[in-house]
Design an enzyme around this catalytic site. Structure first.
Site, PDB file in Angstrom:
ATOM      1  N   LYS A  66       0.840  -1.201   0.000  1.00  0.00           N
ATOM      2  CA  LYS A  66       0.000   0.000   0.000  1.00  0.00           C
ATOM      3  C   LYS A  66       0.869   1.242   0.000  1.00  0.00           C
ATOM      4  O   LYS A  66       0.465   2.300  -0.441  1.00  0.00           O
ATOM      5  CB  LYS A  66      -0.853   0.012   1.283  1.00  0.00           C
ATOM      6  CG  LYS A  66      -2.286  -0.368   1.062  1.00  0.00           C
ATOM      7  CD  LYS A  66      -3.056  -0.452   2.367  1.00  0.00           C
ATOM      8  CE  LYS A  66      -3.084   0.833   3.147  1.00  0.00           C
ATOM      9  NZ  LYS A  66      -4.209   0.978   4.065  1.00  0.00           N
ATOM     10  N   GLY A 107       1.817 -21.577  12.166  1.00  0.00           N
ATOM     11  CA  GLY A 107       2.787 -22.244  13.041  1.00  0.00           C
ATOM     12  C   GLY A 107       3.732 -21.208  13.623  1.00  0.00           C
ATOM     13  O   GLY A 107       3.639 -20.022  13.308  1.00  0.00           O
ATOM     14  N   LYS A 167      -4.200 -17.924  20.250  1.00  0.00           N
ATOM     15  CA  LYS A 167      -2.887 -17.755  20.903  1.00  0.00           C
ATOM     16  C   LYS A 167      -2.501 -16.285  21.012  1.00  0.00           C
ATOM     17  O   LYS A 167      -1.748 -15.889  21.909  1.00  0.00           O
ATOM     18  CB  LYS A 167      -1.796 -18.576  20.205  1.00  0.00           C
ATOM     19  CG  LYS A 167      -1.545 -18.219  18.736  1.00  0.00           C
ATOM     20  CD  LYS A 167      -0.322 -17.381  18.534  1.00  0.00           C
ATOM     21  CE  LYS A 167      -0.306 -16.766  17.158  1.00  0.00           C
ATOM     22  NZ  LYS A 167       0.823 -15.913  16.883  1.00  0.00           N
TER      23      LYS A 167
HETATM   24  N1  LIG Z   1       5.029 -11.052  11.679  1.00  0.00           N
HETATM   25  C1  LIG Z   1       5.031 -12.342  11.919  1.00  0.00           C
HETATM   26  O1  LIG Z   1       6.031 -12.872  12.412  1.00  0.00           O
HETATM   27  C2  LIG Z   1       3.840 -13.187  11.572  1.00  0.00           C
HETATM   28  C3  LIG Z   1       3.980 -14.570  11.601  1.00  0.00           C
HETATM   29  C4  LIG Z   1       2.890 -15.369  11.302  1.00  0.00           C
HETATM   30  C5  LIG Z   1       1.665 -14.778  10.987  1.00  0.00           C
HETATM   31  N2  LIG Z   1       1.558 -13.425  10.982  1.00  0.00           N
HETATM   32  C6  LIG Z   1       0.247 -12.861  10.666  1.00  0.00           C
HETATM   33  O2  LIG Z   1       0.320 -12.228   9.404  1.00  0.00           O
HETATM   34  C7  LIG Z   1      -0.604 -11.119   9.372  1.00  0.00           C
HETATM   35  C8  LIG Z   1       0.167  -9.893   8.920  1.00  0.00           C
HETATM   36  O3  LIG Z   1       1.144  -9.679   9.922  1.00  0.00           O
HETATM   37  P1  LIG Z   1       2.422  -8.797   9.709  1.00  0.00           P
HETATM   38  O4  LIG Z   1       3.318  -9.152  10.826  1.00  0.00           O
HETATM   39  O5  LIG Z   1       2.960  -8.892   8.349  1.00  0.00           O
HETATM   40  O6  LIG Z   1       1.784  -7.353   9.985  1.00  0.00           O
HETATM   41  P2  LIG Z   1       2.440  -5.933   9.715  1.00  0.00           P
HETATM   42  O7  LIG Z   1       1.739  -4.982  10.607  1.00  0.00           O
HETATM   43  O8  LIG Z   1       3.911  -6.047   9.785  1.00  0.00           O
HETATM   44  O9  LIG Z   1       2.036  -5.645   8.177  1.00  0.00           O
HETATM   45  C9  LIG Z   1       0.684  -5.568   7.799  1.00  0.00           C
HETATM   46  C10 LIG Z   1       0.609  -5.176   6.325  1.00  0.00           C
HETATM   47  O10 LIG Z   1      -0.771  -5.065   5.971  1.00  0.00           O
HETATM   48  C11 LIG Z   1      -0.989  -3.799   5.354  1.00  0.00           C
HETATM   49  N3  LIG Z   1      -2.341  -3.339   5.662  1.00  0.00           N
HETATM   50  C12 LIG Z   1      -2.845  -2.954   6.853  1.00  0.00           C
HETATM   51  N4  LIG Z   1      -4.120  -2.583   6.716  1.00  0.00           N
HETATM   52  C13 LIG Z   1      -4.423  -2.716   5.398  1.00  0.00           C
HETATM   53  C14 LIG Z   1      -5.578  -2.470   4.625  1.00  0.00           C
HETATM   54  N5  LIG Z   1      -6.689  -2.000   5.148  1.00  0.00           N
HETATM   55  N6  LIG Z   1      -5.525  -2.726   3.304  1.00  0.00           N
HETATM   56  C15 LIG Z   1      -4.402  -3.205   2.746  1.00  0.00           C
HETATM   57  N7  LIG Z   1      -3.265  -3.456   3.417  1.00  0.00           N
HETATM   58  C16 LIG Z   1      -3.293  -3.210   4.722  1.00  0.00           C
HETATM   59  C17 LIG Z   1       0.061  -2.879   5.954  1.00  0.00           C
HETATM   60  O11 LIG Z   1       0.273  -1.771   5.093  1.00  0.00           O
HETATM   61  C18 LIG Z   1       1.242  -3.819   6.026  1.00  0.00           C
HETATM   62  O12 LIG Z   1       1.883  -3.887   4.772  1.00  0.00           O
HETATM   63  C19 LIG Z   1      -1.166 -10.991  10.791  1.00  0.00           C
HETATM   64  O13 LIG Z   1      -2.412 -11.621  10.852  1.00  0.00           O
HETATM   65  C20 LIG Z   1      -0.199 -11.768  11.644  1.00  0.00           C
HETATM   66  O14 LIG Z   1      -0.816 -12.352  12.778  1.00  0.00           O
HETATM   67  C21 LIG Z   1       2.616 -12.609  11.257  1.00  0.00           C
END
Ligand SMILES: NC(=O)c1ccc[n+]([C@@H]2O[C@H](COP(=O)([O-])OP(=O)(O)OC[C@H]3O[C@@H](n4cnc5c(N)ncnc54)[C@H](O)[C@@H]3O)[C@@H](O)[C@H]2O)c1
Length: 333
Positions: A34, A137, A192
């Protein structure tokens, strides 16, 4: 044979990390961001400094800010945006997707407004669950991007799709198992994050290992009730998406949800904590969703309730602990 085209939606920590793994494995991948600044950083500096610090990324990784261009010619769409944002992106772009697309979700949460799991949300938009997989995971982005040994599970009702996703991501630092229990895995992944907030509260308040370990163990009991009710498998709870992810999230310095709890435990209010964060902490809204679910079901969820009361009703941490410790005596199982 040519490799599948994969688009990753969300250039945050995990989307960027997984897109990078796909590049390492030789897949043509486009990463939708974005933010123009984030896209420029990835394309010019081969970094995503906002979300992943100094970690260097594959020089083949390209970010794109126009979602229509990103999705064009893709076979697989990996969703790495927060759970609460998925509906709005699906609503806006559903017309651009076709029935042949396969969807891989990594978001771990329950939509607060509808109380739906992410796969239920996709079903609502007419997407066949045989075209839907979850990759989950214990997998902190900070460790995966640094190529530290990690194991995850690829979950789909369609075993062939689960195996395809396994093939996409398997490397010498990423081991992927397959699994078909979507309900249990989605419930565990969302739950979790709430438990991690509760564990962080213990940390911030100065409680010890006994309290946190008890919380984690009792949370499995709480989660078992939910998984049974919704038709998932209890076996999942002993696996990577169950106890594996729970341990990683509840005890890690990387976990944002545990961090949120820690700040609450130190006496900050939730609005202040969230205003100080760049990245999403899924447990906050997901706790609200579970609170609603609990109100409608004959299931006891004391950890969800206590965490909800602190975040949304301003209850003090000492009252929360007192409340949990003085519940009526009962059998453990
Ligand atoms: N970071 C980790 O280690 C990890 C591991 C496993 C799962 N996850 C899961 O992955 C998902 C994303 O996590 P993350 O860590 O990448 O989050 P983050 O906050 O680092 O990134 C989120 C991304 O989504 C985008 N975003 C937010 N709102 C938006 C919208 N309305 N429209 C379009 N894009 C939008 C943001 O611009 C950003 O690029 C979460 O559900 C998280 O639980 C994260």
């Amino acid at each position: 044979m040519s490799k599948e085209n994969i688009v990753v939606l969300g250039a945050g920590s995990f989307g960027t990390t997984l897109a990078n793994v796909l590049c390492i494995n030789g897949y043509p991948v486009k990463l939708w961001s974005k933010s123009q600044n984030v896209a420029n950083d990835i394309n010019q500096n081969h970094r995503n400094s906002k979300y992943l610090g100094d970690n260097s990324l594959s020089r083949n990784l390209r970010a794109e800010t126009d979602i229509n261009v990103a999705v064009n010619n893709s076979d697989y769409i990996l969703w790495a945006i927060p759970t609460q944002a998925i509906r709005s992106v699906l609503s806006e772009y559903i017309d651009k997707l076709n029935h042949d697309h396969y969807h891989i979700n990594v978001a771990k949460g329950i939509e607060s407004s509808s109380k739906k799991r992410v796969s239920e949300l996709f079903e609502e938009f007419g997407i066949d669950l045989n075209h839907f997989a979850l990759l989950a995971g214990p997998s902190h982005a900070e460790e995966v991007v640094a190529k530290q040994a990690t194991a995850m599970s690829s979950i789909s009702l369609n075993h062939n799709l689960a195996k395809k996703v396994q093939e996409f991501f398997v490397t010498d630092f990423l081991r992927i198992y397959t699994n078909t229990d979507l309900v249990g895995s989605e419930m565990a992944g969302a739950f979790k994050n709430v438990v991690a907030i509760a564990c962080g509260i213990c940390d911030g308040f100065g409680l010890g290992d006994n309290a946190k370990s008890a919380l984690v163990a009792r949370s499995i009991s709480e989660l078992s009730g939910l998984v049974d009710y919704f038709g998932g498998s209890r076996e999942t709870l002993s696996g990577l998406t169950g106890v594996g992810d729970l341990i990683a999230t509840c005890f890690s310095k990387h976990s944002r949800n545990r961090h949120v709890g820690e700040q609450l435990g130190k006496g900050k209010d939730i609005q202040t904590v969230l205003s100080e964060m760049v990245m999403v902490a899924e447990g906050v809204k997901t706790c609200e969703a579970f609170h609603k679910i609990q109100a409608e079901l004959p299931i006891e969820m004391p950890i969800v309730e206590a965490t909800y009361q602190i975040m949304y009703e301003g209850q003090s941490v000492s009252d929360m602990i007192q409340g949990l410790m003085t519940r009526a005596a009962k059998d453990e199982f």
